[in-house]
Design a protein around this motif. Structure first.
Motif, PDB file in Angstrom:
ATOM      1  N   PRO A   1       0.822  -1.226   0.000  1.00  0.00           N
ATOM      2  CA  PRO A   1       0.000   0.000   0.000  1.00  0.00           C
ATOM      3  C   PRO A   1       0.851   1.270   0.000  1.00  0.00           C
ATOM      4  O   PRO A   1       0.446   2.278  -0.604  1.00  0.00           O
ATOM      5  CB  PRO A   1      -0.814  -0.137   1.286  1.00  0.00           C
ATOM      6  N   GLU A   2       2.005   1.231   0.602  1.00  0.00           N
ATOM      7  CA  GLU A   2       2.864   2.424   0.628  1.00  0.00           C
ATOM      8  C   GLU A   2       3.516   2.729  -0.717  1.00  0.00           C
ATOM      9  O   GLU A   2       4.160   3.759  -0.872  1.00  0.00           O
ATOM     10  CB  GLU A   2       3.940   2.307   1.714  1.00  0.00           C
ATOM     11  N   ASP A   3       3.334   1.849  -1.696  1.00  0.00           N
ATOM     12  CA  ASP A   3       3.800   2.134  -3.057  1.00  0.00           C
ATOM     13  C   ASP A   3       2.788   2.986  -3.827  1.00  0.00           C
ATOM     14  O   ASP A   3       3.071   3.410  -4.954  1.00  0.00           O
ATOM     15  CB  ASP A   3       4.054   0.839  -3.826  1.00  0.00           C
ATOM     16  N   THR A   4       1.635   3.212  -3.243  1.00  0.00           N
ATOM     17  CA  THR A   4       0.611   4.035  -3.888  1.00  0.00           C
ATOM     18  C   THR A   4       1.142   5.442  -4.138  1.00  0.00           C
ATOM     19  O   THR A   4       1.607   6.115  -3.212  1.00  0.00           O
ATOM     20  CB  THR A   4      -0.650   4.101  -3.012  1.00  0.00           C
ATOM     21  N   ALA A   5       1.080   5.862  -5.399  1.00  0.00           N
ATOM     22  CA  ALA A   5       1.623   7.162  -5.785  1.00  0.00           C
ATOM     23  C   ALA A   5       1.362   7.395  -7.263  1.00  0.00           C
ATOM     24  O   ALA A   5       0.957   6.473  -7.981  1.00  0.00           O
ATOM     25  CB  ALA A   5       3.135   7.213  -5.523  1.00  0.00           C
ATOM     26  N   VAL A   6       1.621   8.609  -7.691  1.00  0.00           N
ATOM     27  CA  VAL A   6       1.711   8.897  -9.122  1.00  0.00           C
ATOM     28  C   VAL A   6       3.174   8.675  -9.512  1.00  0.00           C
ATOM     29  O   VAL A   6       4.078   9.221  -8.877  1.00  0.00           O
ATOM     30  CB  VAL A   6       1.284  10.343  -9.443  1.00  0.00           C
ATOM     31  N   TYR A   7       3.371   7.849 -10.520  1.00  0.00           N
ATOM     32  CA  TYR A   7       4.713   7.512 -10.974  1.00  0.00           C
ATOM     33  C   TYR A   7       5.048   8.313 -12.225  1.00  0.00           C
ATOM     34  O   TYR A   7       4.271   8.334 -13.190  1.00  0.00           O
ATOM     35  CB  TYR A   7       4.820   6.018 -11.251  1.00  0.00           C
ATOM     36  N   TYR A   8       6.222   8.945 -12.201  1.00  0.00           N
ATOM     37  CA  TYR A   8       6.675   9.777 -13.302  1.00  0.00           C
ATOM     38  C   TYR A   8       7.960   9.216 -13.900  1.00  0.00           C
ATOM     39  O   TYR A   8       8.862   8.794 -13.156  1.00  0.00           O
ATOM     40  CB  TYR A   8       6.982  11.199 -12.810  1.00  0.00           C
ATOM     41  N   CYS A   9       8.053   9.235 -15.212  1.00  0.00           N
ATOM     42  CA  CYS A   9       9.350   8.935 -15.804  1.00  0.00           C
ATOM     43  C   CYS A   9      10.043  10.242 -16.148  1.00  0.00           C
ATOM     44  O   CYS A   9       9.394  11.267 -16.356  1.00  0.00           O
ATOM     45  CB  CYS A   9       9.239   8.019 -17.010  1.00  0.00           C
ATOM     46  N   ALA A  10      11.357  10.182 -16.180  1.00  0.00           N
ATOM     47  CA  ALA A  10      12.174  11.371 -16.385  1.00  0.00           C
ATOM     48  C   ALA A  10      13.335  11.047 -17.317  1.00  0.00           C
ATOM     49  O   ALA A  10      13.798   9.903 -17.368  1.00  0.00           O
ATOM     50  CB  ALA A  10      12.693  11.891 -15.053  1.00  0.00           C
ATOM     51  N   PHE A  11      13.802  12.067 -18.023  1.00  0.00           N
ATOM     52  CA  PHE A  11      14.807  11.927 -19.079  1.00  0.00           C
ATOM     53  C   PHE A  11      15.992  12.830 -18.777  1.00  0.00           C
ATOM     54  O   PHE A  11      15.803  14.006 -18.437  1.00  0.00           O
ATOM     55  CB  PHE A  11      14.144  12.336 -20.392  1.00  0.00           C
ATOM     56  N   ASN A  12      17.193  12.254 -18.909  1.00  0.00           N
ATOM     57  CA  ASN A  12      18.420  13.035 -18.774  1.00  0.00           C
ATOM     58  C   ASN A  12      19.224  12.912 -20.060  1.00  0.00           C
ATOM     59  O   ASN A  12      19.667  11.821 -20.404  1.00  0.00           O
ATOM     60  CB  ASN A  12      19.234  12.521 -17.578  1.00  0.00           C
ATOM     61  N   GLY A  13      19.396  14.020 -20.755  1.00  0.00           N
ATOM     62  CA  GLY A  13      20.008  14.009 -22.079  1.00  0.00           C
ATOM     63  C   GLY A  13      21.516  13.861 -22.103  1.00  0.00           C
ATOM     64  O   GLY A  13      22.104  13.813 -23.192  1.00  0.00           O
ATOM     65  N   TRP A  14      22.140  13.719 -20.932  1.00  0.00           N
ATOM     66  CA  TRP A  14      23.587  13.561 -20.896  1.00  0.00           C
ATOM     67  C   TRP A  14      24.006  12.166 -20.433  1.00  0.00           C
ATOM     68  O   TRP A  14      25.160  11.922 -20.132  1.00  0.00           O
ATOM     69  CB  TRP A  14      24.200  14.601 -19.939  1.00  0.00           C
TER      70      TRP A  14
END
Length: 124
Positions: free
Chosen positions: A88-101
């Motif tokens: 239950p503590e994994d409940t969240a909005v999950y975002y992916c992110a990009f690093n161009g380097w």
């Protein structure tokens, strides 16, 4: 310009599994790293996992080690997050992110593009 689109979120019972996907629309042939972060209700966004271009380097938050696996398919410009033994503590909005380097980091400030997020809800 990079666009990131997450998918795969949903409602799952504790102990279950989900696989998140993040498709990147990129116009660069340069190597880049990707990461997943999450934000639970009332909390700040936190690091979950990151992976470099080759997939040879991965890092995880302590809270998900042994349960979550990050991977990528460069031919599809897609990164995945396999989440097992969900709590239950994994409940969240999950975002992916990009690093161009192609720099892997747990720091949000080093990622220059973000997706809209996908909701993961784990019920007991």
């Amino acid at each position: 310009q990079v666009q990131l689109v997450e998918s795969g979120g949903g409602l799952v019972q504790a102990g279950g599994s989900l696989r998140l996907s993040c498709a990147a629309s990129v116009s660069t042939f340069s190597p880049y790293s990707m990461a997943w972060f999450r934000q639970a209700p009332g909390k700040e966004r936190e690091f979950v996992a990151t992976i470099n271009w080759s997939g040879g380097y991965k890092d995880y938050a302590d809270s998900v080690k042994g349960r979550f696996t990050i991977s990528r398919d460069n031919a599809k410009n897609t990164v995945y997050l396999q989440m097992n033994s969900l709590k239950p503590e994994d409940t969240a909005v999950y975002y992916c992110a990009f690093n161009g380097w192609n720099y892997v980091s747990t720091q949000q400030s080093l990622y220059n593009y973000w997706g809209q997020g996908t909701q993961v809800t784990v019920v007991s």
